[in-house]
Design a protein around this motif. Structure first.
Motif, PDB file in Angstrom:
ATOM      1  N   LYS A 103       0.811  -1.218   0.000  1.00 28.78           N
ATOM      2  CA  LYS A 103       0.000   0.000   0.000  1.00 28.78           C
ATOM      3  C   LYS A 103       0.845   1.269   0.000  1.00 28.78           C
ATOM      4  O   LYS A 103       0.442   2.292  -0.540  1.00 28.78           O
ATOM      5  CB  LYS A 103      -0.918   0.009   1.213  1.00 28.78           C
ATOM      6  CG  LYS A 103      -1.958  -1.079   1.188  1.00 28.78           C
ATOM      7  CD  LYS A 103      -2.770  -1.098   2.454  1.00 28.78           C
ATOM      8  CE  LYS A 103      -3.722  -2.281   2.473  1.00 28.78           C
ATOM      9  NZ  LYS A 103      -4.427  -2.405   3.740  1.00 28.78           N
ATOM     10  N   SER A 104       2.024   1.223   0.619  1.00 29.33           N
ATOM     11  CA  SER A 104       2.873   2.412   0.693  1.00 29.33           C
ATOM     12  C   SER A 104       3.772   2.570  -0.540  1.00 29.33           C
ATOM     13  O   SER A 104       4.581   3.486  -0.587  1.00 29.33           O
ATOM     14  CB  SER A 104       3.728   2.364   1.965  1.00 29.33           C
ATOM     15  OG  SER A 104       4.588   1.247   1.935  1.00 29.33           O
ATOM     16  N   GLY A 105       3.656   1.680  -1.508  1.00 30.16           N
ATOM     17  CA  GLY A 105       4.446   1.779  -2.729  1.00 30.16           C
ATOM     18  C   GLY A 105       5.821   1.147  -2.638  1.00 30.16           C
ATOM     19  O   GLY A 105       6.661   1.365  -3.500  1.00 30.16           O
ATOM     20  N   LYS A 106       6.058   0.348  -1.604  1.00 34.38           N
ATOM     21  CA  LYS A 106       7.348  -0.315  -1.454  1.00 34.38           C
ATOM     22  C   LYS A 106       7.263  -1.747  -1.985  1.00 34.38           C
ATOM     23  O   LYS A 106       6.221  -2.396  -1.893  1.00 34.38           O
ATOM     24  CB  LYS A 106       7.783  -0.330   0.012  1.00 34.38           C
ATOM     25  CG  LYS A 106       8.091   1.055   0.540  1.00 34.38           C
ATOM     26  CD  LYS A 106       8.670   0.972   1.920  1.00 34.38           C
ATOM     27  CE  LYS A 106       9.098   2.365   2.387  1.00 34.38           C
ATOM     28  NZ  LYS A 106       9.837   2.293   3.637  1.00 34.38           N
ATOM     29  N   ALA A 107       8.373  -2.212  -2.517  1.00 35.48           N
ATOM     30  CA  ALA A 107       8.440  -3.566  -3.074  1.00 35.48           C
ATOM     31  C   ALA A 107       9.207  -4.472  -2.120  1.00 35.48           C
ATOM     32  O   ALA A 107      10.202  -4.054  -1.525  1.00 35.48           O
ATOM     33  CB  ALA A 107       9.131  -3.536  -4.427  1.00 35.48           C
ATOM     34  N   PRO A 108       8.761  -5.716  -1.946  1.00 33.23           N
ATOM     35  CA  PRO A 108       9.474  -6.641  -1.060  1.00 33.23           C
ATOM     36  C   PRO A 108      10.810  -7.094  -1.661  1.00 33.23           C
ATOM     37  O   PRO A 108      10.940  -7.245  -2.875  1.00 33.23           O
ATOM     38  CB  PRO A 108       8.524  -7.823  -0.915  1.00 33.23           C
ATOM     39  CG  PRO A 108       7.628  -7.743  -2.093  1.00 33.23           C
ATOM     40  CD  PRO A 108       7.549  -6.302  -2.496  1.00 33.23           C
ATOM     41  N   ILE A 109      11.774  -7.294  -0.785  1.00 29.99           N
ATOM     42  CA  ILE A 109      13.083  -7.801  -1.199  1.00 29.99           C
ATOM     43  C   ILE A 109      13.086  -9.307  -0.970  1.00 29.99           C
ATOM     44  O   ILE A 109      12.753  -9.776   0.121  1.00 29.99           O
ATOM     45  CB  ILE A 109      14.208  -7.126  -0.395  1.00 29.99           C
ATOM     46  CG1 ILE A 109      14.200  -5.616  -0.660  1.00 29.99           C
ATOM     47  CG2 ILE A 109      15.565  -7.735  -0.759  1.00 29.99           C
ATOM     48  CD1 ILE A 109      15.161  -4.838   0.204  1.00 29.99           C
ATOM     49  N   MET A 110      13.437 -10.051  -1.999  1.00 28.78           N
ATOM     50  CA  MET A 110      13.459 -11.507  -1.937  1.00 28.78           C
ATOM     51  C   MET A 110      14.904 -11.986  -1.947  1.00 28.78           C
ATOM     52  O   MET A 110      15.786 -11.308  -2.468  1.00 28.78           O
ATOM     53  CB  MET A 110      12.716 -12.104  -3.137  1.00 28.78           C
ATOM     54  CG  MET A 110      11.295 -11.608  -3.317  1.00 28.78           C
ATOM     55  SD  MET A 110      10.216 -12.097  -1.982  1.00 28.78           S
ATOM     56  CE  MET A 110      10.060 -13.825  -2.331  1.00 28.78           C
ATOM     57  N   GLY A 111      15.129 -13.148  -1.357  1.00 28.18           N
ATOM     58  CA  GLY A 111      16.454 -13.757  -1.371  1.00 28.18           C
ATOM     59  C   GLY A 111      16.463 -14.960  -2.293  1.00 28.18           C
ATOM     60  O   GLY A 111      15.469 -15.662  -2.419  1.00 28.18           O
ATOM     61  N   ARG A 112      17.600 -15.184  -2.935  1.00 29.61           N
ATOM     62  CA  ARG A 112      17.734 -16.329  -3.836  1.00 29.61           C
ATOM     63  C   ARG A 112      19.073 -16.988  -3.546  1.00 29.61           C
ATOM     64  O   ARG A 112      20.113 -16.340  -3.566  1.00 29.61           O
ATOM     65  CB  ARG A 112      17.673 -15.880  -5.289  1.00 29.61           C
ATOM     66  CG  ARG A 112      17.797 -17.021  -6.274  1.00 29.61           C
ATOM     67  CD  ARG A 112      17.781 -16.539  -7.706  1.00 29.61           C
ATOM     68  NE  ARG A 112      16.496 -15.970  -8.033  1.00 29.61           N
ATOM     69  CZ  ARG A 112      16.336 -14.897  -8.816  1.00 29.61           C
ATOM     70  NH1 ARG A 112      17.374 -14.287  -9.323  1.00 29.61           N
ATOM     71  NH2 ARG A 112      15.143 -14.446  -9.078  1.00 29.61           N
ATOM     72  N   ILE A 113      19.035 -18.300  -3.277  1.00 37.01           N
ATOM     73  CA  ILE A 113      20.246 -19.074  -3.016  1.00 37.01           C
ATOM     74  C   ILE A 113      20.423 -20.040  -4.183  1.00 37.01           C
ATOM     75  O   ILE A 113      19.487 -20.748  -4.550  1.00 37.01           O
ATOM     76  CB  ILE A 113      20.131 -19.857  -1.693  1.00 37.01           C
ATOM     77  CG1 ILE A 113      19.920 -18.906  -0.521  1.00 37.01           C
ATOM     78  CG2 ILE A 113      21.362 -20.725  -1.473  1.00 37.01           C
ATOM     79  CD1 ILE A 113      19.578 -19.594   0.777  1.00 37.01           C
TER      80      ILE A 113
END
Length: 117
Positions: free
Chosen positions: A9-19
């Protein structure tokens, strides 16, 4: 990496991790989010010296160190593993944790083996 398709809702994107380990890949949510304009995909960090950028970069660095520690721990066991094993070890999933009852059983079995020696 930044999951731009899942803006909140605040316009932020989630940070994902990749191994990635030996052609196997595992992904997980880092429970971090940032403004997409600050994200630098080449360095997998936030650009700038703002409070958000400094705090998020510090958290990303802690996550990276924890993943590397989990990887090193699995390497030291000298058994085969893949990216999912690293993720499970890093996140402390129930498959890799030993419950108190299992630990008690191990100690009791050890004591039973010593009886009479």
């Amino acid at each position: 990496y930044l999951k731009k398709s899942g803006l909140d809702k605040s316009g932020k994107a989630p940070i994902m991790g990749r191994i990635t380990v030996n052609r196997t890949m595992a992904q997980f949510g880092c429970k971090l989010s940032c403004t997409p304009e600050l994200w630098n995909p080449r360095e997998s960090r936030l650009n700038g010296k703002s409070k958000e950028a400094v705090e998020t970069n510090a958290r990303i660095e802690k996550l990276l160190l924890a993943v590397n520690a989990a990887f090193d721990s699995l390497v030291s066991r000298k058994v085969g593993f893949d990216a999912t094993d690293v993720k499970n070890h890093f996140q402390g999933s129930m498959e890799t944790q030993m419950t108190l009852m299992k630990m008690t059983d191990v100690v009791c079995d050890d004591l039973k083996a010593r009886i009479g020696i």
